[in-house]
Motif scaffolding. Structure first.
Motif, PDB file in Angstrom:
ATOM      1  N   PHE A  37       9.377  74.436 -15.704  1.00 32.83           N
ATOM      2  CA  PHE A  37       8.846  74.421 -14.340  1.00 32.83           C
ATOM      3  C   PHE A  37       7.495  73.713 -14.280  1.00 32.83           C
ATOM      4  O   PHE A  37       7.283  72.816 -13.459  1.00 32.83           O
ATOM      5  N   LEU A  38       6.567  74.104 -15.151  1.00 31.81           N
ATOM      6  CA  LEU A  38       5.215  73.542 -15.107  1.00 31.81           C
ATOM      7  C   LEU A  38       5.192  72.069 -15.497  1.00 31.81           C
ATOM      8  O   LEU A  38       4.391  71.293 -14.962  1.00 31.81           O
ATOM      9  N   SER A  39       6.066  71.664 -16.423  1.00 30.66           N
ATOM     10  CA  SER A  39       6.111  70.257 -16.828  1.00 30.66           C
ATOM     11  C   SER A  39       6.534  69.370 -15.666  1.00 30.66           C
ATOM     12  O   SER A  39       5.907  68.349 -15.382  1.00 30.66           O
ATOM     13  N   ILE A  40       7.598  69.768 -14.977  1.00 28.62           N
ATOM     14  CA  ILE A  40       8.081  68.973 -13.840  1.00 28.62           C
ATOM     15  C   ILE A  40       7.066  69.003 -12.702  1.00 28.62           C
ATOM     16  O   ILE A  40       6.822  67.991 -12.028  1.00 28.62           O
ATOM     17  N   PHE A  41       6.442  70.166 -12.496  1.00 29.27           N
ATOM     18  CA  PHE A  41       5.418  70.276 -11.455  1.00 29.27           C
ATOM     19  C   PHE A  41       4.242  69.343 -11.752  1.00 29.27           C
ATOM     20  O   PHE A  41       3.757  68.634 -10.859  1.00 29.27           O
ATOM     21  N   ASP A  42       3.780  69.325 -13.004  1.00 28.49           N
ATOM     22  CA  ASP A  42       2.656  68.459 -13.366  1.00 28.49           C
ATOM     23  C   ASP A  42       3.002  66.979 -13.252  1.00 28.49           C
ATOM     24  O   ASP A  42       2.141  66.152 -12.935  1.00 28.49           O
ATOM     25  N   ILE A  43       4.259  66.639 -13.521  1.00 28.61           N
ATOM     26  CA  ILE A  43       4.699  65.255 -13.309  1.00 28.61           C
ATOM     27  C   ILE A  43       4.540  64.901 -11.831  1.00 28.61           C
ATOM     28  O   ILE A  43       4.098  63.793 -11.479  1.00 28.61           O
ATOM     29  N   ALA A  65      12.347  73.597 -10.033  1.00 26.48           N
ATOM     30  CA  ALA A  65      11.205  72.815 -10.512  1.00 26.48           C
ATOM     31  C   ALA A  65      11.166  71.447  -9.826  1.00 26.48           C
ATOM     32  O   ALA A  65      10.086  70.931  -9.507  1.00 26.48           O
ATOM     33  N   LEU A  66      12.326  70.852  -9.603  1.00 22.97           N
ATOM     34  CA  LEU A  66      12.378  69.576  -8.889  1.00 22.97           C
ATOM     35  C   LEU A  66      11.875  69.726  -7.462  1.00 22.97           C
ATOM     36  O   LEU A  66      11.167  68.853  -6.948  1.00 22.97           O
ATOM     37  N   VAL A  67      12.239  70.840  -6.819  1.00 23.88           N
ATOM     38  CA  VAL A  67      11.736  71.110  -5.468  1.00 23.88           C
ATOM     39  C   VAL A  67      10.213  71.226  -5.492  1.00 23.88           C
ATOM     40  O   VAL A  67       9.515  70.613  -4.684  1.00 23.88           O
ATOM     41  N   LEU A 110      19.348  72.701  -2.942  1.00 20.71           N
ATOM     42  CA  LEU A 110      19.255  73.019  -4.366  1.00 20.71           C
ATOM     43  C   LEU A 110      19.151  74.509  -4.651  1.00 20.71           C
ATOM     44  O   LEU A 110      19.526  74.957  -5.735  1.00 20.71           O
ATOM     45  N   HIS A 111      18.616  75.278  -3.672  1.00 21.07           N
ATOM     46  CA  HIS A 111      18.464  76.713  -3.954  1.00 21.07           C
ATOM     47  C   HIS A 111      18.682  77.617  -2.744  1.00 21.07           C
ATOM     48  O   HIS A 111      19.252  78.700  -2.878  1.00 21.07           O
ATOM     49  N   GLY A 112      18.200  77.205  -1.569  1.00 21.36           N
ATOM     50  CA  GLY A 112      18.182  78.083  -0.399  1.00 21.36           C
ATOM     51  C   GLY A 112      19.527  78.656  -0.024  1.00 21.36           C
ATOM     52  O   GLY A 112      19.655  79.861   0.261  1.00 21.36           O
ATOM     53  N   ARG A 113      20.563  77.830  -0.015  1.00 16.56           N
ATOM     54  CA  ARG A 113      21.884  78.342   0.375  1.00 16.56           C
ATOM     55  C   ARG A 113      22.431  79.321  -0.648  1.00 16.56           C
ATOM     56  O   ARG A 113      23.091  80.302  -0.296  1.00 16.56           O
ATOM     57  N   LYS A 114      22.133  79.077  -1.922  1.00 17.75           N
ATOM     58  CA  LYS A 114      22.560  80.008  -2.976  1.00 17.75           C
ATOM     59  C   LYS A 114      21.792  81.312  -2.861  1.00 17.75           C
ATOM     60  O   LYS A 114      22.359  82.387  -3.025  1.00 17.75           O
ATOM     61  N   GLU A 115      20.505  81.226  -2.556  1.00 17.35           N
ATOM     62  CA  GLU A 115      19.678  82.410  -2.392  1.00 17.35           C
ATOM     63  C   GLU A 115      20.191  83.276  -1.250  1.00 17.35           C
ATOM     64  O   GLU A 115      20.248  84.508  -1.350  1.00 17.35           O
ATOM     65  N   ALA A 116      20.585  82.637  -0.134  1.00 17.71           N
ATOM     66  CA  ALA A 116      21.097  83.381   1.012  1.00 17.71           C
ATOM     67  C   ALA A 116      22.377  84.139   0.647  1.00 17.71           C
ATOM     68  O   ALA A 116      22.557  85.295   1.028  1.00 17.71           O
ATOM     69  N   ALA A 117      23.263  83.490  -0.099  1.00 18.42           N
ATOM     70  CA  ALA A 117      24.516  84.140  -0.508  1.00 18.42           C
ATOM     71  C   ALA A 117      24.247  85.310  -1.450  1.00 18.42           C
ATOM     72  O   ALA A 117      24.852  86.377  -1.317  1.00 18.42           O
ATOM     73  N   LEU A 118      23.313  85.121  -2.407  1.00 20.44           N
ATOM     74  CA  LEU A 118      22.986  86.192  -3.353  1.00 20.44           C
ATOM     75  C   LEU A 118      22.356  87.384  -2.644  1.00 20.44           C
ATOM     76  O   LEU A 118      22.658  88.540  -2.958  1.00 20.44           O
TER      77      LEU A 118
END
Length: 405
Positions: free
Chosen positions: A339-345, A217-219, A384-392
């Motif tokens: 997700f939507l709250s942080i996105f709207d911020i 959500a931060l991304v 924040l996510h990409g490297r973890k996604e690649a490993a998974l």
């Protein structure tokens, strides 16, 4: 092996309901500021608050809506919120002061925030697991279409038929959203949240957010800073560079390119993982911003719209899918709210920041600099996510090979 069915009555109903919900939102987004200034004798600063108050209400209510979904069920929260949204739509024609309009926008924002949270949780439950990326992409498409049709319909209604007809159309779109929601017949475990017990220790403020969704959500919130500059100011920029006629087609081209790409990007997300989709989409989004900053003709301006539609139109549903997949099934409502709250911020902050910056620099300079900001966000996504996604994804491929051996 037969492919699981995506286009069910429930999926169509929730997508159509969301389409009319967002159609009403974008319809009022472009018409209410004009109405406030010309009919209620407001000033531009007050007209700007019309959007801000609405988004603040939606942001504030979403974490609570996520908890209510756990406690009372998705369908009950959705229908309650759509009813609140309809009541708000009914009251616009009776408002005769700016203070009254501000109060009504806060009420309307509450209904919108609850509805988008519940709808996101419902669609996550009814999409087959194997087609999650594809399904979320098509669901997001309903919101993108509303973004194109809403402003066009709203401005046409205001210019051609007056405010009375304008608010009547707003009522009808809100009614259609509620009726579409009523047509859903969710399975008991998806519709009834009475048996869901909140996780131990998740009380107070922490209980209003889903931790697993915060990083992605931060991304998304960072990218939203740039998207806000498009959503709120691309027509102003077009006027500056003498391309006002092309401005009305910007989001049309955006939507057409997004629609053409959606059948492929969603399936690739499911088959190859998030990174294969997200990294190219980030680069395309950045390229679109560069071309927008350099646009001197209608052709280059609209090509930029297509690139932005392909880039950002792919990124948003991908990020939302990741947020939902990261959460336990019973926490998907809370994950959607987070997700939507942080996105709207990010959207709200971006609109304010762009307004401040353009008092000192040109839109062209701002859009060019935004492309480098997007590339910086690529690094943030990786961390924040990409490297973890690649490993998974690598681990899943190894497991698949073992099973097929």
């Amino acid at each position: 092996m037969n492919e699981q069915k995506l286009w069910t009555r429930n999926f169509l109903s929730i997508s159509i309901s969301s389409f009319f919900l967002f159609l009403t939102f974008y319809y009022l987004l472009v018409t209410l500021p004009i109405y406030a200034i010309h009919d209620l004798n407001g000033v531009p600063a007050q007209a700007g608050l019309i959007v801000t108050i609405f988004l603040v209400a939606a942001i504030v209510i979403r974490p609570f809506a996520g908890k209510w979904i756990e406690r009372h069920g998705k369908r009950k929260v959705l229908l309650s919120s759509l009813l609140i949204f309809l009541i708000g739509s009914l009251l616009y024609s009776s408002i005769n002061s700016m203070n009254g309009l501000f109060a009504l926008r806060f009420l309307h924002g509450i209904g919108f925030g609850m509805a988008t949270t519940a709808a996101g949780a419902i669609v996550a439950d009814i999409i087959p697991e194997s087609r999650r990326g594809e399904g979320m992409g098509y669901y997001a498409m309903s919101m993108n279409l509303a973004m194109v049709i809403g402003p066009f319909l709203g401005l046409t209604a205001m210019d051609q038929w007056g405010t009375g007809i304008m608010f009547s159309i707003c009522i009808f779109t809100a009614v259609f959203s509620l009726v579409s929601g009523l047509l859903m017949t969710l399975p008991k475990d998806a519709a009834d949240g009475s048996k869901v017990v909140p996780a131990a220790g998740r009380t107070g403020i922490k209980g209003l957010f889903e931790a697993s969704a915060i990083s992605i959500a931060l991304v998304a919130g960072l990218f939203a800073l740039v998207y806000a500059s498009i959503l709120s100011f691309v027509s102003v920029y077009a006027r500056e560079i003498g391309l006002m006629q092309a401005a009305s087609y910007f989001f049309v081209v955006y939507a057409v390119v997004m629609l053409m790409a959606r059948p492929f990007t969603g399936k690739w997300f499911d088959r190859y993982g998030a990174n294969v989709i997200i990294y190219p989409a980030i680069l395309i989004f950045a390229a679109g911003m560069v071309l927008l900053s350099l646009a001197g003709t209608s052709v280059s301006f609209l090509i930029a719209a297509g690139l932005i539609g392909l880039g950002w139109g792919t990124l948003f549903p991908s990020f939302q899918t990741i947020a939902i997949q990261s959460a336990e099934p019973k926490k998907r409502g809370l994950a959607t709210a987070t997700f939507l709250s942080i996105f709207d911020i990010g959207i709200g902050a971006g609109s304010f920041i762009v307004g401040v910056l353009t008092a000192k620099i040109s839109f062209s300079t701002l859009y060019f600099a935004s492309s480098f900001f997007i590339l910086g966000c690529l690094a943030v996504y990786y961390l924040l996510h990409g490297r973890k996604e690649a490993a998974l994804h690598a681990a899943a491929m190894v497991e698949t090979e073992k099973q097929s051996a």
